[in-house]
Design a protein around this motif. Sequence first.
Motif, PDB file in Angstrom:
ATOM      1  N   PRO A   5       0.806  -1.227   0.000  1.00 47.55           N
ATOM      2  CA  PRO A   5       0.000   0.000   0.000  1.00 47.55           C
ATOM      3  C   PRO A   5       0.836   1.273   0.000  1.00 47.55           C
ATOM      4  O   PRO A   5       0.479   2.257  -0.658  1.00 47.55           O
ATOM      5  CB  PRO A   5      -0.822  -0.125   1.290  1.00 47.55           C
ATOM      6  CG  PRO A   5      -0.940  -1.599   1.508  1.00 47.55           C
ATOM      7  CD  PRO A   5       0.370  -2.172   1.054  1.00 47.55           C
ATOM      8  N   ALA A   6       1.959   1.285   0.719  1.00 50.16           N
ATOM      9  CA  ALA A   6       2.806   2.478   0.760  1.00 50.16           C
ATOM     10  C   ALA A   6       3.373   2.802  -0.613  1.00 50.16           C
ATOM     11  O   ALA A   6       3.393   3.956  -1.043  1.00 50.16           O
ATOM     12  CB  ALA A   6       3.944   2.284   1.770  1.00 50.16           C
ATOM     13  N   ILE A   7       3.849   1.772  -1.320  1.00 51.46           N
ATOM     14  CA  ILE A   7       4.406   1.974  -2.657  1.00 51.46           C
ATOM     15  C   ILE A   7       3.312   2.410  -3.625  1.00 51.46           C
ATOM     16  O   ILE A   7       3.494   3.335  -4.425  1.00 51.46           O
ATOM     17  CB  ILE A   7       5.085   0.687  -3.157  1.00 51.46           C
ATOM     18  CG1 ILE A   7       6.198   0.270  -2.197  1.00 51.46           C
ATOM     19  CG2 ILE A   7       5.648   0.880  -4.560  1.00 51.46           C
ATOM     20  CD1 ILE A   7       6.699  -1.146  -2.429  1.00 51.46           C
ATOM     21  N   GLU A   8       2.163   1.738  -3.547  1.00 50.91           N
ATOM     22  CA  GLU A   8       1.044   2.063  -4.428  1.00 50.91           C
ATOM     23  C   GLU A   8       0.588   3.496  -4.220  1.00 50.91           C
ATOM     24  O   GLU A   8       0.310   4.228  -5.191  1.00 50.91           O
ATOM     25  CB  GLU A   8      -0.113   1.102  -4.154  1.00 50.91           C
ATOM     26  CG  GLU A   8      -1.236   1.160  -5.173  1.00 50.91           C
ATOM     27  CD  GLU A   8      -0.888   0.456  -6.473  1.00 50.91           C
ATOM     28  OE1 GLU A   8      -1.308   0.971  -7.535  1.00 50.91           O
ATOM     29  OE2 GLU A   8      -0.208  -0.573  -6.432  1.00 50.91           O
ATOM     30  N   ASN A   9       0.523   3.946  -2.970  1.00 51.80           N
ATOM     31  CA  ASN A   9       0.109   5.320  -2.674  1.00 51.80           C
ATOM     32  C   ASN A   9       1.073   6.333  -3.268  1.00 51.80           C
ATOM     33  O   ASN A   9       0.665   7.353  -3.832  1.00 51.80           O
ATOM     34  CB  ASN A   9       0.009   5.529  -1.160  1.00 51.80           C
ATOM     35  CG  ASN A   9      -1.237   4.893  -0.569  1.00 51.80           C
ATOM     36  OD1 ASN A   9      -2.099   4.401  -1.294  1.00 51.80           O
ATOM     37  ND2 ASN A   9      -1.331   4.881   0.752  1.00 51.80           N
ATOM     38  N   PHE A  10       2.372   6.063  -3.128  1.00 50.90           N
ATOM     39  CA  PHE A  10       3.368   6.985  -3.652  1.00 50.90           C
ATOM     40  C   PHE A  10       3.314   7.029  -5.177  1.00 50.90           C
ATOM     41  O   PHE A  10       3.360   8.106  -5.780  1.00 50.90           O
ATOM     42  CB  PHE A  10       4.761   6.573  -3.179  1.00 50.90           C
ATOM     43  CG  PHE A  10       5.858   7.508  -3.605  1.00 50.90           C
ATOM     44  CD1 PHE A  10       5.885   8.818  -3.142  1.00 50.90           C
ATOM     45  CD2 PHE A  10       6.852   7.082  -4.466  1.00 50.90           C
ATOM     46  CE1 PHE A  10       6.896   9.683  -3.534  1.00 50.90           C
ATOM     47  CE2 PHE A  10       7.867   7.939  -4.862  1.00 50.90           C
ATOM     48  CZ  PHE A  10       7.888   9.240  -4.395  1.00 50.90           C
ATOM     49  N   LYS A  11       3.210   5.873  -5.803  1.00 52.53           N
ATOM     50  CA  LYS A  11       3.114   5.824  -7.265  1.00 52.53           C
ATOM     51  C   LYS A  11       1.873   6.577  -7.746  1.00 52.53           C
ATOM     52  O   LYS A  11       1.950   7.387  -8.689  1.00 52.53           O
ATOM     53  CB  LYS A  11       3.049   4.368  -7.730  1.00 52.53           C
ATOM     54  CG  LYS A  11       3.048   4.206  -9.251  1.00 52.53           C
ATOM     55  CD  LYS A  11       2.549   2.832  -9.672  1.00 52.53           C
ATOM     56  CE  LYS A  11       1.054   2.722  -9.536  1.00 52.53           C
ATOM     57  NZ  LYS A  11       0.496   1.469 -10.079  1.00 52.53           N
ATOM     58  N   ASN A  12       0.735   6.342  -7.116  1.00 54.87           N
ATOM     59  CA  ASN A  12      -0.499   7.004  -7.527  1.00 54.87           C
ATOM     60  C   ASN A  12      -0.433   8.506  -7.312  1.00 54.87           C
ATOM     61  O   ASN A  12      -0.998   9.282  -8.104  1.00 54.87           O
ATOM     62  CB  ASN A  12      -1.687   6.421  -6.767  1.00 54.87           C
ATOM     63  CG  ASN A  12      -1.995   4.987  -7.199  1.00 54.87           C
ATOM     64  OD1 ASN A  12      -1.594   4.557  -8.270  1.00 54.87           O
ATOM     65  ND2 ASN A  12      -2.692   4.250  -6.354  1.00 54.87           N
TER      66      ASN A  12
END
Length: 308
Positions: A277-284
């Motif tokens: 989730p942390a990576i996905e949030n940053f990418k988004n």
Amino acid sequence: MNLHQLYYFKTIAELEHYTKASEKLMVTQSSLSHSISELEKELNVKLFERNGRNVMLTKYGVFFLEYVKKSLNILEDGMAKLQDYANPGTGVVRLTYVSSLHDFIPYLITRYYEKTGNIMTKFQFYLGSTYEIEKQIENDDVDIGFSTLSINEKLAFHHIGDHETVLIVSKDHPLAVLDTVDLTDITDEKFITYNYQCQIRTYIDAIFDSLNIQPNIVSEAFHDNIIFGSVAAGFGIALVPEPLNSKYPNIKVIQIENDLPCRELHLLWHKSRYMSPAIENFKNFIIENGKIFDDYKRGIEESSQILL
């Protein structure tokens, strides 16, 4: 042997009582006894012996307990770190980027913290050439990267902006009096450039080829800092991505008059790999903010105009 057996063994060893251990573990005493019996059979030693109503460790149990505690502590620490790693607000993002972006990345992280409030997200930073960045992502050494457009079919990308190419010279160089230059007028100069592991070298070579220039290359380097330092020392001049700050006081930046191909910058990530989730949030966050690199450059230009 399983984790339940190890936790049961450790609890009984600490309480020295089956009934108390079964109450704490919320299992029946018969299940607890059976589990320890199976563990003793597997290890082929007695771990406990009776001491009245209590039990106490045998010498084998004392020896085994030390390793059980260490193992469970390591496992629990790993589980806690895994939760921290995967938590969208406190996870870890491993990112890599080309050296020309070393001033943009701190800006990007600061903006992410300000806009999302996820200030507990941790970032791990790595530098690399375009080729290295692609391999780092492909091998799961990092989560996302910032580089030029990749043709690797395993990677997805998002355009974050364009990075202009400029000429840099020492302030003591005769060309330092110029604000703009036609590259065909400086073909006799000594050039410092990137080595062939860097994608930008292919880009710069293409510029020279398009202008029918055979540059006199006297030095090659991997990182921008080495090229800037060499130019400042008067070893030659160089085509580089436009500097994003003014921390090179002995360098003069000269705009290029020739029509050069655009050098696009992209956010890269693996198409099929799971993202926490942390990576996905940053990418988004980056994708939702469009060409965030161009926004950064505009901010620098506006600040420079205010100072002037």
